[in-house]
Motif scaffolding. Structure first.
Motif, mmCIF file in Angstrom:
data_model
loop_
_atom_site.group_PDB
_atom_site.id
_atom_site.type_symbol
_atom_site.label_atom_id
_atom_site.label_comp_id
_atom_site.label_asym_id
_atom_site.label_seq_id
_atom_site.Cartn_x
_atom_site.Cartn_y
_atom_site.Cartn_z
ATOM 1 N N LEU A 1 44.667 13.848 64.325
ATOM 2 C CA LEU A 1 44.334 12.816 65.313
ATOM 3 C C LEU A 1 42.961 12.229 65.038
ATOM 4 O O LEU A 1 42.754 11.016 65.171
ATOM 5 N N LEU A 2 42.007 13.070 64.648
ATOM 6 C CA LEU A 2 40.666 12.589 64.320
ATOM 7 C C LEU A 2 40.714 11.619 63.142
ATOM 8 O O LEU A 2 39.967 10.639 63.095
ATOM 9 N N TRP A 3 41.603 11.900 62.190
ATOM 10 C CA TRP A 3 41.764 11.003 61.038
ATOM 11 C C TRP A 3 42.236 9.623 61.503
ATOM 12 O O TRP A 3 41.689 8.596 61.110
ATOM 13 N N TYR A 4 43.250 9.605 62.355
ATOM 14 C CA TYR A 4 43.772 8.333 62.848
ATOM 15 C C TYR A 4 42.734 7.589 63.683
ATOM 16 O O TYR A 4 42.593 6.360 63.581
ATOM 17 N N LEU A 5 42.024 8.324 64.523
ATOM 18 C CA LEU A 5 41.017 7.689 65.372
ATOM 19 C C LEU A 5 39.882 7.114 64.536
ATOM 20 O O LEU A 5 39.377 6.012 64.818
ATOM 21 N N ALA A 6 39.477 7.843 63.507
ATOM 22 C CA ALA A 6 38.412 7.349 62.625
ATOM 23 C C ALA A 6 38.859 6.080 61.915
ATOM 24 O O ALA A 6 38.096 5.118 61.775
ATOM 25 N N GLU A 7 40.117 6.053 61.469
ATOM 26 C CA GLU A 7 40.620 4.852 60.803
ATOM 27 C C GLU A 7 40.724 3.688 61.781
ATOM 28 O O GLU A 7 40.391 2.551 61.445
ATOM 29 N N ALA A 8 41.191 3.979 62.994
ATOM 30 C CA ALA A 8 41.316 2.922 63.990
ATOM 31 C C ALA A 8 39.970 2.236 64.247
ATOM 32 O O ALA A 8 39.911 1.021 64.462
ATOM 33 N N LEU A 9 38.911 3.020 64.182
ATOM 34 C CA LEU A 9 37.574 2.471 64.419
ATOM 35 C C LEU A 9 37.060 1.631 63.265
ATOM 36 O O LEU A 9 36.031 0.966 63.391
ATOM 37 N N THR A 10 37.756 1.652 62.127
ATOM 38 C CA THR A 10 37.357 0.794 61.010
ATOM 39 C C THR A 10 38.075 -0.549 61.047
ATOM 40 O O THR A 10 37.770 -1.438 60.250
ATOM 41 N N LEU A 11 39.038 -0.702 61.953
ATOM 42 C CA LEU A 11 39.829 -1.924 62.013
ATOM 43 C C LEU A 11 39.171 -2.942 62.946
ATOM 44 O O LEU A 11 39.133 -2.742 64.160
ATOM 45 N N PRO A 12 38.659 -4.040 62.403
ATOM 46 C CA PRO A 12 37.993 -5.056 63.237
ATOM 47 C C PRO A 12 38.892 -5.585 64.350
ATOM 48 O O PRO A 12 38.420 -5.874 65.454
ATOM 49 N N ALA A 13 40.177 -5.709 64.085
ATOM 50 C CA ALA A 13 41.093 -6.254 65.091
ATOM 51 C C ALA A 13 41.212 -5.359 66.311
ATOM 52 O O ALA A 13 41.599 -5.809 67.391
ATOM 53 N N ALA A 14 40.874 -4.078 66.142
ATOM 54 C CA ALA A 14 40.977 -3.129 67.250
ATOM 55 C C ALA A 14 39.703 -3.055 68.080
ATOM 56 O O ALA A 14 39.581 -2.190 68.957
ATOM 57 N N ARG A 15 38.786 -3.969 67.848
ATOM 58 C CA ARG A 15 37.506 -3.931 68.553
ATOM 59 C C ARG A 15 37.636 -3.869 70.073
ATOM 60 O O ARG A 15 36.858 -3.193 70.744
ATOM 61 N N PRO A 16 38.630 -4.527 70.666
ATOM 62 C CA PRO A 16 38.770 -4.448 72.130
ATOM 63 C C PRO A 16 38.956 -3.031 72.664
ATOM 64 O O PRO A 16 38.694 -2.781 73.846
ATOM 65 N N VAL A 17 39.432 -2.105 71.826
ATOM 66 C CA VAL A 17 39.644 -0.726 72.295
ATOM 67 C C VAL A 17 38.725 0.263 71.588
ATOM 68 O O VAL A 17 38.919 1.472 71.689
ATOM 69 N N HIS A 18 37.712 -0.237 70.867
ATOM 70 C CA HIS A 18 36.807 0.658 70.138
ATOM 71 C C HIS A 18 36.101 1.651 71.058
ATOM 72 O O HIS A 18 35.932 2.825 70.706
ATOM 73 N N ALA A 19 35.700 1.195 72.234
ATOM 74 C CA ALA A 19 34.993 2.100 73.156
ATOM 75 C C ALA A 19 35.910 3.246 73.578
ATOM 76 O O ALA A 19 35.497 4.408 73.606
#
Length: 276
Positions: free
Chosen positions: A113-131
């Motif tokens: 899960l940490l791997w997926y979360l770390a990758e998600a935080l590298t995706l600019p399009a996901a900025r609305p849910v970065h927090a």
């Protein structure tokens, strides 16, 4: 924002800092992936006294292909060096060894899960849910630091469901930027499917069964691969540029070529170069 590349270095297996936990804790059955049966908690006969594999260079030739496509996402060294403070299961009590075997699969799920979360935080399009993603990552990391007793009692399935809501939202945001009609193949049975040259840009392949599927030359740019089964899938000359939630075990289980284009989060398996 923290350096995500540095974060993910700790989410890769480091066998030199582990007590061979995957070779002890995990069960396997005699099959095309394993040459023999082994119950959970029993050391693999190939495991040496120094916790290294005695046939590591010949795993595939010796019938242990399953070992070559496994990755603990760094859970092995976390359990060995942090959870149990460097205390070897061989030198502890039977209860100590039993507890290590029990805890390892739990931490492995959390590290995935940490791997997926770390990758998600590298995706600019996901900025609305970065927090929200950062909060989920912090909570997950804290869970990995609990005592062996608390880890053994943890409802990791419930936590996975909680995180998955965020990962789904991340996927929607990331794939929305891919041009064209995006196919939804979530959980689809595509075993042996003939998808040569298929346009799967931005496709949702979450949990899809792509075992032995022909994806030769397929366009998989920007596709979501979380949980997809790619065992023996043919990725020869396929383009996976920008694909996300794709893990090294998934890539290792597939077939590919020098022409296969991969996202930077994974590396080209050595055995691909030996394939005819």
């Amino acid at each position: 924002m923290p350096d995500q590349t540095a974060d993910r270095l700790d989410l890769r297996g480091d066998c030199a800092r582990c007590f061979g936990l995957c070779c002890v804790a995990l069960p396997f059955a005699a099959s095309a992936d394993f040459a023999l049966d082994k119950p959970a908690g029993k050391p693999c006969p190939n495991l040496q006294g120094d916790h290294r594999c005695g046939i590591h260079p010949q795993l595939r030739q010796q019938g242990f292909t399953g070992c070559t496509v496994y990755d603990c996402f760094g859970a092995g060294q976390k359990v060995s060096q942090v959870t149990f403070g460097g205390q070897d299961w061989r030198r502890g009590s039977a209860e100590h060894a039993r507890r290590m075997v029990e805890v390892f699969p739990v931490v492995r799920q959390l590290h995935e899960l940490l791997w997926y979360l770390a990758e998600a935080l590298t995706l600019p399009a996901a900025r609305p849910v970065h927090a929200e993603l950062r909060r989920a990552r912090e909570k997950t990391e804290q869970l990995t630091l609990q005592s062996p007793e608390k880890l053994a009692a943890l409802d990791v399935g419930a936590h996975r469901q909680e995180v998955n809501v965020l990962l789904l939202r991340t996927s929607e945001l990331a794939r929305a930027g891919v041009r064209g009609k995006k196919k939804d193949r979530r959980g689809a049975d595509l075993i042996g499917a003939r998808l040569k040259g298929a346009d799967l840009r931005g496709a949702c392949l979450r949990g899809a069964y792509l075992i032995a599927a022909d994806l030769t030359g397929a366009d998989l740019r920007g596709a979501d691969f979380i949980g997809a089964d790619l065992r023996d899938a043919d990725l020869t000359d396929a383009d996976l540029t920008g694909a996300f939630f794709l893990t090294q075990p998934q890539v290792n289980g597939a077939r590919g070529s020098a022409g296969t284009r991969l996202p930077t989060s994974v590396t080209r398996p050595v055995h691909w170069t030996a394939q005819v």
